[in-house]
Design a protein around this motif. Structure first.
Motif, short mmCIF file in Angstrom:
data_model
loop_
_atom_site.label_atom_id
_atom_site.label_comp_id
_atom_site.label_asym_id
_atom_site.label_seq_id
_atom_site.Cartn_x
_atom_site.Cartn_y
_atom_site.Cartn_z
N ASP A 195 0.83 -1.20 0.00
CA ASP A 195 0.00 0.00 0.00
C ASP A 195 0.88 1.26 0.00
O ASP A 195 1.79 1.39 0.83
CB ASP A 195 -0.91 0.00 1.23
N PRO A 196 0.63 2.21 -0.90
CA PRO A 196 1.47 3.42 -0.96
C PRO A 196 1.51 4.21 0.34
O PRO A 196 2.57 4.69 0.76
CB PRO A 196 0.83 4.23 -2.10
N ASP A 197 0.35 4.37 0.99
CA ASP A 197 0.32 5.13 2.25
C ASP A 197 1.13 4.42 3.34
O ASP A 197 1.78 5.08 4.16
CB ASP A 197 -1.13 5.32 2.71
N LEU A 198 1.08 3.11 3.35
CA LEU A 198 1.86 2.37 4.34
C LEU A 198 3.35 2.54 4.08
O LEU A 198 4.15 2.72 5.02
CB LEU A 198 1.48 0.88 4.31
N LYS A 240 4.79 5.10 2.66
CA LYS A 240 5.15 6.46 3.04
C LYS A 240 5.31 6.57 4.55
O LYS A 240 6.25 7.22 5.05
CB LYS A 240 4.07 7.43 2.57
N ALA A 241 4.40 5.93 5.30
CA ALA A 241 4.48 5.98 6.76
C ALA A 241 5.75 5.28 7.25
O ALA A 241 6.41 5.75 8.20
CB ALA A 241 3.24 5.33 7.37
N LEU A 242 6.12 4.16 6.63
CA LEU A 242 7.33 3.46 7.04
C LEU A 242 8.58 4.26 6.71
O LEU A 242 9.55 4.29 7.49
CB LEU A 242 7.40 2.09 6.34
N ALA A 243 8.59 4.94 5.55
CA ALA A 243 9.74 5.77 5.19
C ALA A 243 9.93 6.90 6.20
O ALA A 243 11.06 7.20 6.61
CB ALA A 243 9.55 6.32 3.79
N ALA A 244 8.83 7.51 6.61
CA ALA A 244 8.93 8.58 7.61
C ALA A 244 9.39 8.03 8.95
O ALA A 244 10.21 8.66 9.66
CB ALA A 244 7.56 9.26 7.75
N TYR A 245 8.90 6.85 9.33
CA TYR A 245 9.30 6.24 10.61
C TYR A 245 10.79 5.91 10.61
O TYR A 245 11.51 6.18 11.58
CB TYR A 245 8.48 4.98 10.85
N LEU A 246 11.28 5.31 9.52
CA LEU A 246 12.70 4.94 9.44
C LEU A 246 13.58 6.18 9.50
O LEU A 246 14.68 6.15 10.08
CB LEU A 246 12.96 4.15 8.16
N CYS A 247 13.13 7.26 8.90
CA CYS A 247 13.91 8.49 8.93
C CYS A 247 13.94 9.10 10.33
O CYS A 247 14.99 9.54 10.80
CB CYS A 247 13.33 9.48 7.93
N ASP A 248 12.80 9.12 11.02
CA ASP A 248 12.70 9.77 12.32
C ASP A 248 13.32 8.94 13.44
O ASP A 248 13.94 9.49 14.36
CB ASP A 248 11.24 10.06 12.66
N TYR A 249 13.13 7.60 13.42
CA TYR A 249 13.53 6.77 14.56
C TYR A 249 14.75 5.91 14.29
O TYR A 249 15.37 5.42 15.23
CB TYR A 249 12.35 5.86 14.96
N ARG A 250 15.11 5.68 13.03
CA ARG A 250 16.26 4.83 12.72
C ARG A 250 17.38 5.60 12.00
O ARG A 250 18.44 5.05 11.79
CB ARG A 250 15.83 3.64 11.86
N GLY A 251 17.10 6.81 11.62
CA GLY A 251 18.11 7.59 10.90
C GLY A 251 18.39 7.09 9.51
O GLY A 251 19.45 7.39 8.94
N ALA A 252 17.47 6.33 8.95
CA ALA A 252 17.64 5.79 7.59
C ALA A 252 16.81 6.62 6.63
O ALA A 252 15.58 6.66 6.72
CB ALA A 252 17.20 4.32 7.55
N ARG A 253 17.48 7.30 5.73
CA ARG A 253 16.80 8.13 4.75
C ARG A 253 16.49 7.27 3.51
O ARG A 253 17.40 6.80 2.84
CB ARG A 253 17.65 9.33 4.38
N CYS A 254 15.24 7.09 3.24
CA CYS A 254 14.84 6.28 2.10
C CYS A 254 13.55 6.83 1.52
O CYS A 254 12.80 7.54 2.19
CB CYS A 254 14.67 4.81 2.48
N HIS A 255 13.30 6.49 0.28
CA HIS A 255 12.11 6.92 -0.43
C HIS A 255 11.07 5.79 -0.34
O HIS A 255 11.42 4.61 -0.29
CB HIS A 255 12.44 7.22 -1.89
N PRO A 256 9.79 6.11 -0.30
CA PRO A 256 8.77 5.05 -0.27
C PRO A 256 8.90 4.03 -1.40
O PRO A 256 8.55 2.86 -1.23
CB PRO A 256 7.44 5.83 -0.37
N GLN A 266 11.53 2.73 -2.37
CA GLN A 266 12.58 1.79 -2.00
C GLN A 266 12.08 0.75 -1.00
O GLN A 266 12.86 -0.11 -0.58
CB GLN A 266 13.77 2.54 -1.41
N ILE A 267 10.83 0.81 -0.62
CA ILE A 267 10.26 -0.09 0.38
C ILE A 267 9.29 -1.05 -0.32
O ILE A 267 8.46 -0.63 -1.13
CB ILE A 267 9.54 0.70 1.48
N VAL A 268 9.41 -2.34 0.00
CA VAL A 268 8.49 -3.36 -0.49
C VAL A 268 7.88 -4.07 0.72
O VAL A 268 8.60 -4.55 1.59
CB VAL A 268 9.20 -4.39 -1.39
N ILE A 269 6.56 -4.11 0.77
CA ILE A 269 5.86 -4.77 1.86
C ILE A 269 5.76 -6.27 1.54
O ILE A 269 5.28 -6.65 0.47
CB ILE A 269 4.45 -4.19 2.07
N THR A 270 6.22 -7.11 2.45
CA THR A 270 6.17 -8.57 2.26
C THR A 270 5.34 -9.21 3.36
O THR A 270 4.91 -8.55 4.30
CB THR A 270 7.58 -9.17 2.26
#
Length: 295
Positions: free
Chosen positions: A191-194, A196-212, A214-218
């Motif tokens: 899901d695109p919204d999911l 986006k939410a994971l990309a924001a979470y990884l940036c804020d809490y893990r310091g990992a800068r990534c684009h949505p 670059q994320i695949v939901i499995t």
């Protein structure tokens, strides 16, 4: 004398060839007419029997009427209906016979001839045979956690602590807002919204800068590892995993055909130094946040 004996033999053979209907029982008090009772019982007898040319001749209408104590007209009506429906055939000078193929032969589906089943061992690839999984039969119905009850298998969630009420409330809110189309097949990436939410979470809490993108939901960690291995590693190429590490990672990369090389772990994580003669890894599997099994 010889002629007399031949006549007796011929008469005996002919009498033997006539089909007998000892099981026919006519009820004169029934609402069903006698000719219909006779027709139905003869038809059922023909369908259930097995006849040859030597035993398929019916008695004459006169003889059958005398045996059953009914009029010859009643027998004629029953025989005419059997003729019309294709159960009987007549030969001039010989009598009435059962047809070679009854109507049921054409109206009923043919049953295939059953052959004895020969059990063969399942044909499995070497890849599947090498999977280190000892489960069998109904053990697969429970997953890795086993049968319901207390389980000490790692990575099994404490479902009794799951906030079901909160989950149901949020699920109802999302369905009311976005509609039932969420229950259909979505993007293979998730899901695109999911994402986006994971990309924001990884940036804020893990310091990992990534684009949505670059994320695949499995469906789980092992599916993610299998997708990564099949996409990035050719058969025989090297994959590094931590030692000690997640045992399912070795299984997933090995199943994909990679050469799995365990690497030691120190307080900084996986040791990346390698001898110069060793092949470089094409993929490295690490768990920097919660190393398994050290925590």
């Amino acid at each position: 004398m010889k002629r007399v004996i031949d006549k007796k033999v011929s008469k005996g053979r002919r009498r033997h060839s006539i089909m007998a209907f000892e099981m026919i029982r006519l009820n004169r008090a029934a609402a069903e007419p006698l000719h219909q009772q006779l027709y139905r019982q003869i038809r059922d007898e023909l369908v259930s029997g097995s006849f040859t040319d030597n035993s398929s001749r019916l008695p004459s209408t006169r003889a059958l009427a005398a045996d059953l104590g009914i009029s010859r007209l009643t027998v004629n009506i029953a025989f005419e209906k059997l003729h019309a429906e294709g159960y009987l055939r007549s030969k001039i000078g010989s009598g009435t016979f059962v047809v070679d193929s009854l109507p049921e032969t054409f109206l009923s589906p043919r049953r295939p001839k059953t052959k004895p089943l020969i059990e063969h061992p399942p044909r499995l690839s070497d890849r599947v045979k090498n999977i280190p999984d000892k489960r069998a039969g109904k053990q697969f119905d429970f997953g890795i956690a086993g049968a319901p009850g207390v389980s000490f298998v790692p990575a099994v969630a404490a479902l009794d602590e799951f906030p079901i009420a909160i989950w149901e409330r949020l699920r109802a809110q999302v369905l009311a807002k976005k509609g039932a189309h969420l229950l259909q097949y979505a993007s293979s990436r998730g899901d695109p919204d999911l994402r986006k939410a994971l990309a924001a979470y990884l940036c804020d809490y893990r310091g990992a800068r990534c684009h949505p993108d670059q994320i695949v939901i499995t469906a789980g960690t092992q599916q993610a590892m299998m997708i990564s291995a099949t996409a990035l590693v050719n058969r025989g190429e090297v994959a590094w995993i931590e030692d000690p590490g997640f045992y399912q990672a070795r299984r997933a990369f090995g199943f994909a055909g990679a050469t799995v090389v365990p690497r030691p772990v120190d307080r900084e994580g996986i040791v990346i130094a390698r001898p110069s003669k060793r092949a470089s890894p094409k993929i490295i599997y690490v768990t920097p946040s919660h190393q398994f099994p050290l925590g």
